[in-house]
Design an enzyme around this catalytic site. Structure first.
Site, short mmCIF file in Angstrom:
data_model
loop_
_atom_site.label_atom_id
_atom_site.label_comp_id
_atom_site.label_asym_id
_atom_site.label_seq_id
_atom_site.Cartn_x
_atom_site.Cartn_y
_atom_site.Cartn_z
N SER A 75 39.47 66.87 19.27
CA SER A 75 39.59 67.60 20.45
C SER A 75 40.10 68.96 20.42
CB SER A 75 40.25 66.58 21.69
OG SER A 75 40.31 66.82 22.92
N ASP B 55 30.94 61.12 26.78
CA ASP B 55 32.19 61.82 26.64
C ASP B 55 32.23 62.74 27.93
OD1 ASP B 55 34.20 63.44 26.21
OD2 ASP B 55 33.84 63.93 24.39
N HIS C 235 35.31 59.90 24.83
CA HIS C 235 36.12 60.99 24.17
C HIS C 235 36.97 60.20 23.07
CE1 HIS C 235 37.17 65.23 24.08
NE2 HIS C 235 38.64 64.69 23.85
C1 MLT Z 1 41.19 71.77 25.01
O1 MLT Z 1 41.79 72.18 25.80
O2 MLT Z 1 41.16 71.99 23.63
C2 MLT Z 1 39.89 70.51 25.12
O3 MLT Z 1 39.89 70.65 26.59
C3 MLT Z 1 40.05 69.33 24.84
C4 MLT Z 1 41.43 68.79 25.06
O4 MLT Z 1 41.61 68.14 26.23
O5 MLT Z 1 42.26 68.74 24.20
#
Ligand code: MLT
Length: 200
Positions: A100, A150, A181
């Site tokens: 992520s 996701d 996710h």
């Molecule tokens: C980010 O902010 O990098 C993406 O939205 C994924 C997350 O929520 O970490």
């Protein structure tokens, strides 16, 4: 940067990069499944959003602060170089595993710094930025694990990321996982197989 380093018994180093709100402990089990013999360099993101650790700032969900992303990407890259000198691991054999937000900073490194990584396993990544021409990584093999359901990263965004990376990197493999996710054990086994064929 706050981190954990564990010496392994082969020449590979897994760079573990957690998701938003995580820390350097989160992906240790994932690293251990993929290559129990590798060195582990697991890093904590330097940015705080409320009490949550991240690798770079965002303006709102999915909208990244590109100036901060640039600075933090370079900071992480410098940290890897420094850590390789300090711990004596082979800098040429670093394979990132990012989840992520951690996948997004790894992708940012692939976009902007040449040959920073031998491999990158991007778990539920997004497109880190669209405003720059990508650098070429002639040695980098990439595995992308995207979740079919996701709701944080829509399928079109994954396809866009793959099309950018395919032009400038040695190899990009995309797998659609029947998941949201969250990671699944089965996808880690698939990744392990891919990893063993390339890096062991
Ligand atoms: C980010 O902010 O990098 C993406 O939205 C994924 C997350 O929520 O970490």
């Amino acid at each position: 940067m706050i981190h954990i380093f564990k010496k392994g018994i082969n020449d590979n180093t897994l760079l573990l990069l957690h998701g938003t709100g995580g820390d350097e402990h989160d992906l240790l089990d994932v690293g251990n499944i993929i290559d129990p013999n590798a060195n582990i360099l697991s890093v904590r993101g330097n940015v705080k959003e409320a009490e949550m650790n991240r690798f770079f700032r965002r303006l709102s969900p999915g909208v990244f602060d590109l100036e901060d992303l640039d600075v933090r990407t370079r900071e992480l890259y410098d940290f890897i170089n420094e850590a390789s000198r300090k711990y004596g691991f082979n800098r040429k054999k670093v394979i990132a595993i990012g989840y992520s937000n951690g996948a997004n900073i790894a992708a940012s490194m692939l976009f902007t710094i040449e040959n920073a990584l031998l491999g990158a396993i991007l778990l539920r990544p997004m497109v880190p930025r669209k405003d720059k021409e990508l650098v070429t990584n002639s040695n980098t093999s990439i595995f992308i694990a995207a979740g079919l359901y996701d709701n944080i990263c829509p399928p079109e965004e994954t396809n866009e990321l793959v099309s950018y990376l395919k032009v400038k990197n040695k190899e990009v493999r995309l797998e659609w996982i029947k998941a949201n996710h969250r990671l699944t054990y089965d996808e880690l086994l698939l990744i392990k197989e891919w990893y063993n064929e390339r890096f062991i």
